[in-house]
Write a protein that holds these residues in place. Structure first.
Motif, mmCIF file in Angstrom:
data_model
loop_
_atom_site.group_PDB
_atom_site.id
_atom_site.type_symbol
_atom_site.label_atom_id
_atom_site.label_comp_id
_atom_site.label_asym_id
_atom_site.label_seq_id
_atom_site.Cartn_x
_atom_site.Cartn_y
_atom_site.Cartn_z
ATOM 1 N N THR A 148 -23.957 -50.133 4.696
ATOM 2 C CA THR A 148 -22.883 -50.680 5.521
ATOM 3 C C THR A 148 -22.541 -49.662 6.609
ATOM 4 O O THR A 148 -22.924 -48.490 6.531
ATOM 5 N N ASP A 149 -21.826 -50.123 7.626
ATOM 6 C CA ASP A 149 -21.501 -49.257 8.762
ATOM 7 C C ASP A 149 -20.296 -48.387 8.406
ATOM 8 O O ASP A 149 -19.153 -48.713 8.715
ATOM 9 N N ILE A 150 -20.602 -47.255 7.790
ATOM 10 C CA ILE A 150 -19.529 -46.379 7.315
ATOM 11 C C ILE A 150 -18.747 -45.780 8.486
ATOM 12 O O ILE A 150 -17.563 -45.452 8.362
ATOM 13 N N SER A 151 -19.396 -45.686 9.665
ATOM 14 C CA SER A 151 -18.697 -45.110 10.831
ATOM 15 C C SER A 151 -17.528 -46.005 11.258
ATOM 16 O O SER A 151 -16.523 -45.518 11.773
ATOM 17 N N PHE A 152 -17.665 -47.311 11.012
ATOM 18 C CA PHE A 152 -16.574 -48.236 11.316
ATOM 19 C C PHE A 152 -15.344 -47.879 10.495
ATOM 20 O O PHE A 152 -14.238 -47.720 11.012
ATOM 21 N N TYR A 153 -15.570 -47.723 9.180
ATOM 22 C CA TYR A 153 -14.433 -47.389 8.305
ATOM 23 C C TYR A 153 -13.900 -45.989 8.602
ATOM 24 O O TYR A 153 -12.705 -45.727 8.532
ATOM 25 N N ASN A 154 -14.828 -45.086 8.943
ATOM 26 C CA ASN A 154 -14.405 -43.705 9.187
ATOM 27 C C ASN A 154 -13.490 -43.630 10.413
ATOM 28 O O ASN A 154 -12.483 -42.906 10.404
ATOM 29 N N ARG A 155 -13.836 -44.400 11.431
ATOM 30 C CA ARG A 155 -13.020 -44.433 12.645
ATOM 31 C C ARG A 155 -11.615 -44.951 12.293
ATOM 32 O O ARG A 155 -10.604 -44.402 12.747
ATOM 33 N N ASN A 156 -11.575 -45.977 11.470
ATOM 34 C CA ASN A 156 -10.275 -46.513 11.033
ATOM 35 C C ASN A 156 -9.505 -45.502 10.202
ATOM 36 O O ASN A 156 -8.295 -45.334 10.342
ATOM 37 N N ARG A 157 -10.236 -44.842 9.318
ATOM 38 C CA ARG A 157 -9.612 -43.854 8.442
ATOM 39 C C ARG A 157 -8.939 -42.768 9.272
ATOM 40 O O ARG A 157 -7.750 -42.440 9.075
ATOM 41 N N GLU A 158 -9.695 -42.214 10.231
ATOM 42 C CA GLU A 158 -9.148 -41.127 11.050
ATOM 43 C C GLU A 158 -7.940 -41.604 11.846
ATOM 44 O O GLU A 158 -6.902 -40.933 11.883
ATOM 45 N N ALA A 159 -8.085 -42.772 12.459
ATOM 46 C CA ALA A 159 -7.007 -43.266 13.331
ATOM 47 C C ALA A 159 -5.732 -43.532 12.535
ATOM 48 O O ALA A 159 -4.635 -43.140 12.945
ATOM 49 N N LEU A 160 -5.879 -44.157 11.371
ATOM 50 C CA LEU A 160 -4.691 -44.521 10.602
ATOM 51 C C LEU A 160 -4.080 -43.276 9.949
ATOM 52 O O LEU A 160 -2.855 -43.085 9.972
ATOM 53 N N TYR A 161 -4.938 -42.420 9.402
ATOM 54 C CA TYR A 161 -4.445 -41.218 8.742
ATOM 55 C C TYR A 161 -3.690 -40.337 9.739
ATOM 56 O O TYR A 161 -2.547 -39.914 9.492
ATOM 57 N N GLU A 162 -4.334 -40.054 10.886
ATOM 58 C CA GLU A 162 -3.697 -39.191 11.882
ATOM 59 C C GLU A 162 -2.449 -39.849 12.452
ATOM 60 O O GLU A 162 -1.414 -39.202 12.632
ATOM 61 N N GLY A 163 -2.552 -41.141 12.708
ATOM 62 C CA GLY A 163 -1.415 -41.876 13.280
ATOM 63 C C GLY A 163 -0.208 -41.841 12.368
ATOM 64 O O GLY A 163 0.927 -41.600 12.803
ATOM 65 N N LEU A 164 -0.438 -42.060 11.069
ATOM 66 C CA LEU A 164 0.685 -42.089 10.124
ATOM 67 C C LEU A 164 1.281 -40.699 9.952
ATOM 68 O O LEU A 164 2.495 -40.536 9.827
ATOM 69 N N LYS A 165 0.391 -39.694 9.947
ATOM 70 C CA LYS A 165 0.866 -38.310 9.812
ATOM 71 C C LYS A 165 1.797 -37.975 10.975
ATOM 72 O O LYS A 165 2.864 -37.384 10.790
ATOM 73 N N GLU A 166 1.372 -38.388 12.147
ATOM 74 C CA GLU A 166 2.168 -38.143 13.346
ATOM 75 C C GLU A 166 3.548 -38.801 13.264
ATOM 76 O O GLU A 166 4.528 -38.282 13.796
#
Lengths: 395, 395
Positions: free
Chosen positions: B302-320
């Motif tokens: 599966t396209d793990i880069s798709f999930y990884n992009r979401n992971r980074e964006a949501l994780y960093e966004g929520l932390k902020e």
């Protein structure tokens, strides 16, 4: 260290596997074309062309995320459930809606869902011998108790007097299977009306709900214009289990449905619970691609003339050999009287001629054997001389 | 008149359905693009092209009778089971054969099969909070008792000391899920080794078998090169449950497998019983077309880069925004600390911003919420300003 409940099951199942392995052994010794395997209900008519066309159209035309994703409801796609309801309404004059249909992993999945939904430990489920042996397992799964009505080996119609006597305050469900596996008998409208009247009266007498569960994988497989009454029209507390395994020759794909009509007592609660049971038993939802396939193939029919040709050839052939059996009006099984009391011994004798059949004990009806005639026509033609030799041992 | 056991289940399930209906209500009011639904683990990456190709090739090239028929063994096609075994052996240095693989109706089907196979009433199954709430239902289905190990909310690694204390002579199974739903945490090799040592010692102490059940639907979904140990190599009595739902984005098709290694005590008996359980629970066999599809797609990813992009964006966004959560190494969930003790109240507050998430109580870990980031990337980008507004209510 397996569960105690599984121990007997494994022992039984080894017997069935032993037969399967025996078939393989015979095939490797004599060639598959010289083995007459009547043991399995695996259709030998291919799925209609429309099934292939539907699959290709769906995978080429639909968004794969939606096509292969979880359905929002565990009961299936709303549009598929509605299409199934519409088709039933058109055929049987019922008035089902989406809410009344739960897509299931075949009829076996559906029966497990409805038993999980309904049965408390100790609840009784009545079945009419001969019956599909798995009913006992499905009932045991939820700690229910299977209560048998003895077979009427003249007609293989249900013995209604014994039925009436065996209904108790613990009776939660009655399971019928018409056209019947293993006899091919269809229950007449008069039989259904009498059965419904008995159940109505017992519900009143005991103040209980007794569900009539109609297991209908063979509904479309009938001969000589036989009519199969639609049971929800005769008794309010009826739940139907259906499968496309035989009607579209898709047994491996595990697709069917339950009908839970509004007339069922507490129907909303039963529908909700069946939805939850679908989830927690691990089905989660019926396979999504196949849900959409059957919705596109609701008007397709299997090649009943193929089975009919086999039915006539095998029935007439066996009669000529001196065997006796009731002529089936539906399904694809012949239930033949064993010429000796111990039908397992008869099965063993048949094996010497490379003929494989299932002892009636597996259907709570010893003294008989089941032959599944959903095989290549040549298998039947070529088996008849062997049956003749076998018959000579007895007649 | 549904079964007593189902009554609580239906009540619970109504809460989940209420959330689903709330999502639909919000979507119809504000437009689906303005609803930020993080509640469902339904992959938003399409199945690989190879899946479509395999389906078309199979329906156009294979005999439909064989392709859609029952498999001879309830455990699946021999060649598919062998292909799965070969693939695992190549990846993990194991030495499985066909006999060790049982094709199942997803991982949920597989877990039901193995619990049916192993559990006697009253047997205990240990799970580490937070855990997938369905484990409780699957255990209850066979009258087992789920025993919870409390969560370590610092690391979300299993609390091994408490684990050791809670193993009793009634402990029949321990279920682990790594990468974990709902935290995304991966259990390290050191953790697995310690866990195995504890279980070995307890087996000896009590003279019992304690099965380690590894529920692995997220095995292929890992980030930053995280390693997920293959548990059969660390502990003999390990049984693996796998699903292609996430790795090939086929959750609706219900296809997975169990691995029952020869090293498992009484492995042949366990394999036979799991085969029988597959039949009597009504699965009968895993959907046949999909069995052949996954065998053709064993090397697809599966396209793990798709999930990884979401992971980074949501994780960093929520932390902020001021929220805190452990950074997931796998799966597609974030497990976020609720800024108030009652996380259900927090979920209700989020709904005002059209944000849907699941309370941690559903995973036996109140005070947290789960966000499934297997959604369109825009959903995450567009949700972040809403999370910022939500955060202002607390920080």
């Amino acid at each position: 260290m397996i569960a105690d409940k599984m121990k007997g099951m494994v022992a039984n199942s080894s017997a069935i596997r032993a037969m399967f392995e025996e078939g393989n052994r015979l095939a490797s010794l004599y060639g598959a074309e010289n083995v007459y395997d009547f043991s399995l209900g695996n259709p030998n008519v291919p799925a209609p062309e429309a099934v292939k066309k539907a699959i290709v159209e769906l995978v080429e035309g639909e968004d794969p995320i939606a096509l292969h994703g979880y359905t929002n409801s565990n009961s299936g796609y709303p549009e598929v459930r509605q299409a199934v309801a519409d088709s039933l309404n058109e055929r049987f004059g019922t008035s089902f809606g989406e809410r009344n249909i739960i897509m299931t992993v075949g009829a076996a999945g559906g029966l497990n869902v409805i038993f999980k939904t309904l049965l408390n430990p100790g609840d009784e489920v009545i079945a009419f011998a001969p019956y599909f042996g798995e009913y006992r397992s499905y009932t045991n799964n939820y700690d229910g108790v299977l209560v048998e009505i003895s077979p009427d080996t003249e007609t293989f119609q249900p013995r209604l007097q014994e039925f009436e006597q065996k209904i108790t305050p613990k009776t939660k469900a009655v399971i019928v299977n018409t056209p019947n596996n293993p006899t091919g008998v269809v229950y007449s409208e008069a039989t259904i009306q009498k059965m419904a009247a008995i159940m109505e009266a017992k519900q009143k007498e005991y103040g209980t709900d007794i569900y009539l569960i109609s297991d209908e994988p063979y509904r479309e497989l009938v001969y000589d214009g036989a009519e199969v009454p639609y049971l929800t029209k005769y008794y309010d507390n009826t739940i139907v289990g259906y499968s496309y395994s035989k009607s579209l020759s898709l047994p491996g794909e595990r697709i069917g449905y339950l009908v839970i009509p509004d007339e069922v007592t507490d129907s909303e609660e039963v529908q909700s619970a069946a939805n939850v049971a679908t989830r927690i038993l691990g089905f989660v939802n019926a396979p999504t691609l196949q849900q959409k396939v059957v919705a596109k193939c609701l008007n397709e029919k299997t090649d009943i003339s193929f089975y009919n040709r086999n039915r006539e050839a095998l029935y007439e052939g066996l009669k000529e050999c001196g065997f006796t059996c009731i002529k089936p009006e539906g399904a694809f099984y012949l239930f033949v009287k064993s010429p000796i009391e111990d039908e397992k011994e008869f099965c063993a004798a048949a094996k010497k001629y490379n003929i494989l059949m299932v002892p009636g004990s597996s259907f709570a009806c010893p003294g008989y054997v089941r032959l599944a005639y959903c095989v290549a026509h040549e298998t039947i033609v070529n088996s008849l001389p062997k049956f003749k030799e076998l018959a000579k041992e007895y007649f």
